[in-house]
Design a protein around this motif. Structure first.
Motif, PDB file in Angstrom:
ATOM      1  N   ALA A   9       0.844  -1.194   0.000  1.00  0.00           N
ATOM      2  CA  ALA A   9       0.000   0.000   0.000  1.00  0.00           C
ATOM      3  C   ALA A   9       0.875   1.237   0.000  1.00  0.00           C
ATOM      4  O   ALA A   9       1.919   1.273   0.656  1.00  0.00           O
ATOM      5  CB  ALA A   9      -0.909   0.009   1.224  1.00  0.00           C
ATOM      6  N   LEU A  11       0.278   5.306   0.660  1.00  0.00           N
ATOM      7  CA  LEU A  11      -0.663   6.318   1.123  1.00  0.00           C
ATOM      8  C   LEU A  11      -0.095   7.692   0.790  1.00  0.00           C
ATOM      9  O   LEU A  11       0.933   8.105   1.334  1.00  0.00           O
ATOM     10  CB  LEU A  11      -0.883   6.161   2.633  1.00  0.00           C
ATOM     11  CG  LEU A  11      -1.809   7.162   3.330  1.00  0.00           C
ATOM     12  CD1 LEU A  11      -3.188   7.198   2.679  1.00  0.00           C
ATOM     13  CD2 LEU A  11      -1.920   6.817   4.816  1.00  0.00           C
ATOM     14  N   CYS A  40      -7.708   6.502   7.609  1.00  0.00           N
ATOM     15  CA  CYS A  40      -7.304   5.718   6.440  1.00  0.00           C
ATOM     16  C   CYS A  40      -6.137   4.813   6.785  1.00  0.00           C
ATOM     17  O   CYS A  40      -6.092   3.643   6.393  1.00  0.00           O
ATOM     18  CB  CYS A  40      -6.946   6.654   5.288  1.00  0.00           C
ATOM     19  SG  CYS A  40      -6.524   5.810   3.744  1.00  0.00           S
ATOM     20  N   ILE A  44      -5.903   0.628   6.528  1.00  0.00           N
ATOM     21  CA  ILE A  44      -4.886  -0.108   5.774  1.00  0.00           C
ATOM     22  C   ILE A  44      -4.198  -1.130   6.666  1.00  0.00           C
ATOM     23  O   ILE A  44      -4.028  -2.296   6.288  1.00  0.00           O
ATOM     24  CB  ILE A  44      -3.847   0.865   5.170  1.00  0.00           C
ATOM     25  CG1 ILE A  44      -4.517   1.802   4.168  1.00  0.00           C
ATOM     26  CG2 ILE A  44      -2.725   0.077   4.474  1.00  0.00           C
ATOM     27  CD1 ILE A  44      -3.628   2.944   3.699  1.00  0.00           C
ATOM     28  N   LEU A 115      -1.608  -0.997  -3.776  1.00  0.00           N
ATOM     29  CA  LEU A 115      -2.819  -0.176  -3.719  1.00  0.00           C
ATOM     30  C   LEU A 115      -2.406   1.261  -3.458  1.00  0.00           C
ATOM     31  O   LEU A 115      -1.601   1.537  -2.561  1.00  0.00           O
ATOM     32  CB  LEU A 115      -3.727  -0.659  -2.590  1.00  0.00           C
ATOM     33  CG  LEU A 115      -4.574  -1.891  -2.882  1.00  0.00           C
ATOM     34  CD1 LEU A 115      -4.798  -2.698  -1.616  1.00  0.00           C
ATOM     35  CD2 LEU A 115      -5.919  -1.460  -3.477  1.00  0.00           C
ATOM     36  N   PHE A 117      -3.541   4.879  -2.225  1.00  0.00           N
ATOM     37  CA  PHE A 117      -4.565   5.539  -1.412  1.00  0.00           C
ATOM     38  C   PHE A 117      -4.345   7.044  -1.377  1.00  0.00           C
ATOM     39  O   PHE A 117      -3.213   7.517  -1.399  1.00  0.00           O
ATOM     40  CB  PHE A 117      -4.502   5.036   0.037  1.00  0.00           C
ATOM     41  CG  PHE A 117      -4.886   3.603   0.227  1.00  0.00           C
ATOM     42  CD1 PHE A 117      -6.162   3.247   0.620  1.00  0.00           C
ATOM     43  CD2 PHE A 117      -3.944   2.599   0.034  1.00  0.00           C
ATOM     44  CE1 PHE A 117      -6.500   1.919   0.814  1.00  0.00           C
ATOM     45  CE2 PHE A 117      -4.273   1.260   0.223  1.00  0.00           C
ATOM     46  CZ  PHE A 117      -5.560   0.928   0.611  1.00  0.00           C
ATOM     47  N   GLN A 121      -9.565  10.050   2.601  1.00  0.00           N
ATOM     48  CA  GLN A 121     -10.701   9.122   2.582  1.00  0.00           C
ATOM     49  C   GLN A 121     -10.843   8.481   3.961  1.00  0.00           C
ATOM     50  O   GLN A 121     -10.445   7.334   4.153  1.00  0.00           O
ATOM     51  CB  GLN A 121     -10.494   8.034   1.535  1.00  0.00           C
ATOM     52  CG  GLN A 121     -10.792   8.452   0.113  1.00  0.00           C
ATOM     53  CD  GLN A 121     -10.661   7.257  -0.833  1.00  0.00           C
ATOM     54  OE1 GLN A 121      -9.568   6.915  -1.241  1.00  0.00           O
ATOM     55  NE2 GLN A 121     -11.771   6.648  -1.163  1.00  0.00           N
ATOM     56  N   ILE A 124     -12.804   4.796   4.376  1.00  0.00           N
ATOM     57  CA  ILE A 124     -12.391   3.554   3.722  1.00  0.00           C
ATOM     58  C   ILE A 124     -12.308   2.471   4.796  1.00  0.00           C
ATOM     59  O   ILE A 124     -11.979   2.742   5.946  1.00  0.00           O
ATOM     60  CB  ILE A 124     -11.035   3.746   3.007  1.00  0.00           C
ATOM     61  CG1 ILE A 124     -10.813   2.657   1.959  1.00  0.00           C
ATOM     62  CG2 ILE A 124      -9.886   3.804   3.978  1.00  0.00           C
ATOM     63  CD1 ILE A 124     -11.545   2.920   0.696  1.00  0.00           C
ATOM     64  N   ILE A 129     -10.668  -2.915   1.364  1.00  0.00           N
ATOM     65  CA  ILE A 129      -9.297  -3.130   0.887  1.00  0.00           C
ATOM     66  C   ILE A 129      -9.065  -4.609   0.602  1.00  0.00           C
ATOM     67  O   ILE A 129      -8.517  -4.983  -0.447  1.00  0.00           O
ATOM     68  CB  ILE A 129      -8.285  -2.613   1.922  1.00  0.00           C
ATOM     69  CG1 ILE A 129      -8.459  -1.095   2.117  1.00  0.00           C
ATOM     70  CG2 ILE A 129      -6.855  -2.932   1.497  1.00  0.00           C
ATOM     71  CD1 ILE A 129      -7.710  -0.528   3.301  1.00  0.00           C
ATOM     72  N   ASN A 154     -11.446   5.397  -5.634  1.00  0.00           N
ATOM     73  CA  ASN A 154     -10.176   5.040  -5.018  1.00  0.00           C
ATOM     74  C   ASN A 154     -10.429   4.156  -3.802  1.00  0.00           C
ATOM     75  O   ASN A 154     -11.508   4.196  -3.231  1.00  0.00           O
ATOM     76  CB  ASN A 154      -9.441   6.314  -4.573  1.00  0.00           C
ATOM     77  CG  ASN A 154      -9.209   7.268  -5.734  1.00  0.00           C
ATOM     78  OD1 ASN A 154      -8.789   6.867  -6.811  1.00  0.00           O
ATOM     79  ND2 ASN A 154      -9.499   8.539  -5.526  1.00  0.00           N
ATOM     80  N   PRO A 155      -9.436   3.386  -3.383  1.00  0.00           N
ATOM     81  CA  PRO A 155      -8.064   3.255  -3.897  1.00  0.00           C
ATOM     82  C   PRO A 155      -8.011   2.379  -5.144  1.00  0.00           C
ATOM     83  O   PRO A 155      -8.971   1.669  -5.458  1.00  0.00           O
ATOM     84  CB  PRO A 155      -7.327   2.587  -2.731  1.00  0.00           C
ATOM     85  CG  PRO A 155      -8.381   1.733  -2.089  1.00  0.00           C
ATOM     86  CD  PRO A 155      -9.647   2.538  -2.190  1.00  0.00           C
TER      87      PRO A 155
END
Length: 223
Positions: A9, A11, A40, A44, A115, A117, A121, A124, A129, A154-155
Motif C-alpha cells: 500500500a 498512502l 485511512c 490499511i 494499492l 490511497f 478518505q 475507507i 481493501i 479510489n483506492p
C-alpha cells in the motif's frame, strides 16, 4: 506461511490542501478524536496490504508527528517527497521507489502489486481493501478499483509490471492515464458503502462530516 501474492500500500499524504482554505491542512483536522489521516491509515493496517509506505510533503514534520504512534510498526515506512509541490505524480513516484528500495534493503521479494490511497478518505474500510486484493488474486487483472454507484473511485490496485508506467506519469495526476491505456485489464468491484468514496477535500465537506451529513459533501475524484 501464505504463498498468495502480496499487495503493498502507498498512502499519498503530501498535498498542500489548497482547496481547504485558510491555511488548514485537511489531513490534520480532528475527526472522532484523532487526525483525519489516521482513519485511512488504520484501515490499511487492519487489512492484508503490506507493507505500507506513507508519502509526506506539505508540512511534513507536523504530519509525521501526528503519525508518531505508527512509526515503529514493522510494516510502515514514512518517506518525504521534496518535490511534492510539482504534483501528485511526484509523490506516486516517490512511494513506488521507496517500496522497491525497502524490499531490496530487507532482502525481500518486491510486492506483486500496490494499492494507491489518498489520505483524505477517512471512511475507507479494511474490508473493502481486502475485497480489492481478493479480486486481484482471483481475476488475474492488472488493475482493480472500487466502483461507487457505477463510478470508478479510489483506492486503485496496480500490478508490479505497471510500476514503470506509473513512474512516468507527470504533473498533478495519479494513474489515470495508465488506467485508460489498460482499460481492458481493469476489474471494478461494486461497493455499496458509498461513504467509503467520501472525500474530505474542502471545509464544507469537513463540516458536513462533523454534522453527521457527509452525503452532502463530494465523492473522491478518481486517482
Amino acid at each position: 506461511m501464505s504463498e498468495e501474492p502480496v499487495s503493498a500500500a502507498i498512502l499519498l499524504a503530501a498535498g498542500t490542501s489548497s482547496r481547504m482554505g485558510a491555511g488548514r491542512h485537511k489531513l490534520l483536522l480532528p475527526l472522532a478524536g484523532r487526525p483525519l489521516l489516521q482513519h485511512c491509515l488504520e484501515a490499511i493496517l487492519g487489512s492484508q496490504a503490506r507493507p505500507l509506505v506513507i508519502v509526506l510533503g506539505h508540512r511534513a514534520e507536523e504530519v509525521r508527528a501526528a503519525l508518531s504512534d505508527y512509526a515503529a510498526h514493522p510494516a510502515v515506512e514514512v518517506v518525504v517527497n521534496p518535490a511534492y509541490a510539482q504534483g501528485m505524480s511526484t509523490s506516486l513516484r516517490c512511494g513506488l521507489q521507496a517500496l522497491l528500495a525497502r524490499a531490496a534493503r530487507l532482502g525481500e521479494p518486491p510486492p506483486a502489486s500496490a494499492l494507491i490511497f489518498l489520505g483524505d478518505q477517512p471512511f475507507i474500510s479494511s474490508r473493502l481493501i481486502d475485497r480489492l486484493i481478493a479480486t486481484w488474486r482471483s481475476s488475474g487483472r492488472r488493475i482493480v478499483a472500487p466502483s461507487y454507484g457505477g463510478k470508478r473511485g479510489n483506492p486503485v490496485l496496480f500490478t508490479a509490471d505497471l510500476f514503470p508506467e506509473l513512474e512516468q506519469v507527470e504533473g498533478d495526476e495519479g494513474g489515470r492515464r495508465v488506467i485508460e491505456r489498460h482499460r481492458s485489464e481493469l476489474a471494478l468491484v461494486e461497493v455499496e458503502e458509498r461513504l467509503a468514496a467520501y472525500d474530505v477535500d474542502t471545509w464544507e465537506a469537513y463540516q458536513a462530516v462533523l454534522e453527521g451529513q457527509p452525503g452532502q459533501g463530494q465523492d473522491n475524484v478518481p486517482l
